[in-house]
Design a protein around this motif. Structure first.
Motif: not given
Length: 353
Positions: A70-95
């Motif tokens: 629904q958007t065109k220009n705005i950048r979209l980011t986590s703020a933050v992703s709690v990487l310590s308790s997540d799986d980096p493979v899934r984080v990369y795939q999701e983003f």
């Protein structure tokens, strides 16, 4: 100079009537806020990850994806992703999936997390707090660098020449280091040449200037181009037609949330004096009318060196229409003032040099 918004998708009790909004309703509201932020020309919108009742979003990439189409220009980011308790493979795939939906507007802000609910939830030991982040950041960066990954560590099963898909549209997918301002985080980001985002939510923003200088110095020593480094701030605030209105609307929910956290973490009480002191020019609270907020952002840019400012609104539950109005004022009135002044100041600085 980029200007945007962050939110933790709060579902705290309404300070007027004690009612608590459903998680589903608040999530839908945030999608509307992102769409409006895009329409008024803001540069970035960040959504935090939490795993507790008073914050509705545990999956930022999913919420951001809902707004991406629904958007065109705005950048979209986590703020933050709690990487310590997540799986980096899934984080990369999701983003990387978010990057595809948004056609190259996704970012990851990777942090250790100041809220710790995710650690026991996913079976991690807080004694490994620092080591978990270092190890998982290493894997995340290897994934974004190469389609096929070989990696081993202590806290996650090894990967032997396996592909990680889909690949991001952006090469590389932006990964920021999020920090509360510790020298260790600045050094880590500087060595890696990664952009740095600072949570400037208390004390004086001027206290962060040495951290920024340390970051730049380390990055230069590591061979990175300092002129290309990005430095962001995430700071609480609210914009309204007048400063009096802004303070009247923003203080009650902010005080409620900060005093809940004060009890959890052993801080002193959050008072009206605390609030008013932080609202001064050299304070860390960006609340007021358009001119006041613009002046404070300009002060932060000139004295600390940030290149991206993200206003965290709301802090605690506020009427949706008030949040939308603050976003509208930030994008349509505050941002043009700030960007014009920073452009003028940088030209003058270059001429002097």
């Amino acid at each position: 100079m980029e200007i945007g918004i962050t939110t933790f998708v709060e579902t705290t009790p309404d300070v007027q009537n004690g009612k608590v909004m459903s998680h589903a309703e608040r999530i839908r509201e945030v999608v509307e806020e992102i769409v409006l932020a895009d329409q008024v020309g803001l540069d970035v919108f960040g959504v935090g990850e939490h795993h507790r009742e008073d914050f509705a979003c545990s999956a930022p990439a999913v919420l951001l994806a809902a707004a991406a189409s629904q958007t065109k220009n705005i950048r979209l980011t986590s703020a933050v992703s709690v990487l310590s308790s997540d799986d980096p493979v899934r984080v990369y795939q999701e983003f990387s999936t978010l990057d595809a939906i948004s056609n190259g507007r996704a970012e990851i802000m990777a942090g250790r997390g100041s809220f710790i609910e995710s650690f026991p939830l996913f079976g991690y030991d807080l004694q490994d707090y620092d080591e978990l982040f270092d190890e998982k950041l290493d894997l995340l960066l290897k994934i974004r660098e190469s389609e096929k990954v070989t990696w081993s560590g202590r806290h996650r099963p090894s990967i032997n020449n396996r592909g990680v898909y889909p690949r991001a549209v952006q090469n590389p997918l932006p990964v920021w280091i999020a920090s509360g301002g510790t020298p260790k985080s600045a050094i880590r980001a500087g060595i890696l040449g990664l952009p740095l985002v600072l949570a400037i939510i208390g004390g004086s923003p001027l206290q962060f200037e040495p951290v920024v200088e340390l970051y730049k110095r380390v990055a230069k020593q590591a061979g990175h181009d300092v002129s290309k480094l990005k430095i962001a701030s995430h700071s609480h605030g609210f914009v309204a037609e007048t400063t009096a209105i802004a303070k009247e609307k923003f203080y009650p929910p902010t005080a409620h949330v900060m005093n809940v956290l004060a009890k959890e973490r052993g801080w002193g009480p959050y008072t009206r004096k605390t609030f008013d002191d932080a609202s001064s020019l050299k304070g860390a609270l960006y609340v007021g009318d358009v001119a006041t907020v613009a002046e404070k952002i300009i002060f932060l840019r000139k004295n600390v060196g940030i290149t991206r400012f993200m206003l965290h609104v709301p802090v605690g539950s506020m009427p949706h229409e008030d949040v939308l109005r603050a976003i509208e004022l930030l994008g349509s009135e505050v941002a043009p003032i700030v960007k014009a002044e920073i452009d003028r100041w940088e030209v003058e600085t270059e001429e002097i040099l």
